[in-house]
Structure formats: C-alpha cells, structure tokens
Design an enzyme around this catalytic site. Structure first.
Site, mmCIF file in Angstrom:
data_model
loop_
_atom_site.group_PDB
_atom_site.id
_atom_site.type_symbol
_atom_site.label_atom_id
_atom_site.label_comp_id
_atom_site.label_asym_id
_atom_site.label_seq_id
_atom_site.Cartn_x
_atom_site.Cartn_y
_atom_site.Cartn_z
ATOM 1 N N ASP A 1 0.837 -1.193 0.000
ATOM 2 C CA ASP A 1 0.000 0.000 0.000
ATOM 3 C C ASP A 1 0.871 1.242 0.000
ATOM 4 O O ASP A 1 1.994 1.231 0.520
ATOM 5 C CB ASP A 1 -0.914 0.013 1.228
ATOM 6 C CG ASP A 1 -2.165 0.851 1.006
ATOM 7 O OD1 ASP A 1 -3.235 0.258 0.765
ATOM 8 O OD2 ASP A 1 -2.073 2.091 1.050
ATOM 9 N N ASN B 1 -5.713 -4.860 -6.424
ATOM 10 C CA ASN B 1 -6.883 -4.201 -5.861
ATOM 11 C C ASN B 1 -6.750 -2.684 -5.788
ATOM 12 O O ASN B 1 -7.750 -1.980 -5.821
ATOM 13 C CB ASN B 1 -7.138 -4.756 -4.456
ATOM 14 C CG ASN B 1 -8.119 -3.898 -3.678
ATOM 15 O OD1 ASN B 1 -9.322 -3.920 -3.934
ATOM 16 N ND2 ASN B 1 -7.605 -3.103 -2.745
ATOM 17 N N TYR C 1 -12.534 6.847 -14.602
ATOM 18 C CA TYR C 1 -12.706 5.608 -13.834
ATOM 19 C C TYR C 1 -13.270 4.498 -14.724
ATOM 20 O O TYR C 1 -12.757 3.368 -14.715
ATOM 21 C CB TYR C 1 -13.629 5.859 -12.646
ATOM 22 C CG TYR C 1 -13.711 4.691 -11.693
ATOM 23 C CD1 TYR C 1 -12.664 4.400 -10.825
ATOM 24 C CD2 TYR C 1 -14.826 3.872 -11.667
ATOM 25 C CE1 TYR C 1 -12.731 3.329 -9.955
ATOM 26 C CE2 TYR C 1 -14.908 2.799 -10.803
ATOM 27 C CZ TYR C 1 -13.859 2.527 -9.943
ATOM 28 O OH TYR C 1 -13.927 1.452 -9.083
#
Length: 271
Positions: A46, A99, A164
């Site tokens: 992350d 993800n 997006y």
C-alpha cells in the site's frame, strides 16, 4: 449480510504466498484477511505506510503471517522492489490481487483535468500492468493466479466517471488478454467487478466532513436500493469471491469477469 455469513470458510490456500495491493483498507484489507483465514501468507502492499503497517499488524495479531511493503503501484521501481521483497521474505509468489484503485472524483469529460485523468490511469490500469509484469515470472514458476479488481463501471457507462470507467474497462480487457497469453504458461487470470460496496475508496468520503459523508452515503444507498438485492455489499462479500478465484476451487476459470454487484448490471437502474 450477517456475522454468520461472514464466517463461511474459503477453499484452502495453505502455504500460498499472496500479494494484495491497496490492502490497508476496504476490499483490499478484507481480501488480505480472507486469504490469511484460508491459510495464505500475505504481503500488504500500500502507498499509505501508517495504515498499511497497521493492517499487517492487525493480521499478525490474529495469527496471520503478514508483512507490510510500501508501494505506489504506479511507480515501476517501487513495484519491482515490492515483488522482490515478497520473494526475499517468503520465497516466491503464488497469488497477485491487483486491488489498489482510486475514483478520480466526478466530472464530465470536457471539464476533467488532464492530470486527474493521467493519475486515475496510472493507479487503476498502469498499476495492474506493472504488478503483473514483475510478478508473472514468479507466477509462471508457481503456476499461480492473478485476480484483478475491476468494477461494474468497467462494463457499463456511468455518469460523471469517464476516467474511472475507462481505466476499469482497461482492467477487464487486460484480464482477458493475460488469460490468453499466460493460461498455456500455467497462470490463471480472472477479475471481479464489484458494484456498490460500503467502503471509502481512497479516503474521498472521509475528506467530505460529517454532512458530506452522510449525503454521499445516502446517494449510494439510494442507488443500491434500486438493484435486485437492494443494498450495498459488505467488503467481506467481495473478498470471499476473490479468495475463491485465488484458490484451486476455481481451477477451470481463467479470463472470467465475475460481477459481484447485487444484480445491478442485470437490469436498468430506474432512478
């Protein structure tokens, strides 16, 4: 979704080594938890160091074998280093869950800032490309699995989300293409397309303040109420499908685009 529903065990991933990007919160954090519950060892990757370290520590506190590795998935040097750190720590890579993602906000295309477009593409599409690029040599060795997190917005048009939608549509196409090239090389590649999920992507909701948060959530709840199951998903409901796709229980699936959306793409959203 009841607490009892959330306890349904995933197929065994005992000893498997997984990388989950964007695993400090939301779907990524729930996925890391689900993979560990199924027996995997997990790298929490992350860009948010504090939240990422806390997520990995939480998994360890509950008996999991997890380590945090800082990584901006849009940065090739950081991605390569993250994969190398995974191999150094655990000895290989069996599962890659792409993800990490951002929404990019809401805008008509002619009003959209070019830098915002580029940033959304860098995280949402370049990120999965880079992670796959550096993980695939190891995944071919282990006959591993990639699970990409796309979106229902990659399958249909959605108002005010040109970057997006385009980025997640690219993830869908990339999933199918990688399945073609790497199936013969022993790697399965699938994608999940979540619909409305009760999560705060990129912390955008948290920046709105209490009134803004309530209004944003009310809009999502109202939209979700018009789909067949009539509610938003809990992150665990998405994570369980990802864990299934990462496991041998899905051994004859590759190139599959799996909607986990409460039925929203099956019907017109009459609003």
């Amino acid at each position: 979704m009841t607490d009892e529903d959330r306890q349904v065990p995933a197929a065994s991933l005992s000893g498997r080594i997984a990388i989950v990007t964007g695993a400090s919160s939301g779907i990524g954090q729930a996925t890391a938890r689900a993979l560990i519950q199924a027996g995997a060892r997990v790298v929490v990757a992350d860009v948010n160091q504090g939240a990422g370290e806390a997520s990995a520590q939480h998994l360890r506190d509950h008996g999991g074998d997890a380590v945090f590795v800082p990584c901006d998935v849009a940065d090739a040097v950081q991605v390569q280093a993250m994969v190398e750190a995974t191999v150094a720590r655990f000895g290989g890579v069996d599962i890659l869950v792409n993800n990490a993602g951002i929404s990019g906000g809401a805008s008509l295309l002619h009003d959209l800032d070019i830098d915002t477009w580029d940033h959304v593409m860098a995280v949402n599409l370049r990120g999965p490309f880079l992670c796959a690029k550096y993980a695939l040599p190891h995944l071919m060795d282990s006959r591993g699995v990639i699970v990409n997190v796309a979106s229902t917005y990659g399958l249909v048009g959605a108002p005010g989300a040109p970057a997006y939608c385009a980025s997640k549509g690219g993830v869908v196409a990339l999933t199918r293409q990688l399945a073609v090239d790497y199936g013969p090389r022993g790697v399965r590649v699938n994608a999940v397309c979540p619909g409305y999920v009760d999560t705060d992507m990129g912390g955008s909701r948290a920046r709105l303040g209490p009134e803004g948060q309530a209004a944003a959530n009310a809009r999502r709840e109202a939209a979700a109420a018009r789909q067949p199951l009539g509610r938003q998903a809990h992150v665990d409901e998405i994570a369980r499908v990802i864990a299934f796709l990462a496991s041998g229980a899905s051994s004859f699936m590759t190139g599959s685009i799996v909607t986990v959306d409460g039925g929203c793409t099956t019907t017109f959203n009459h609003g």
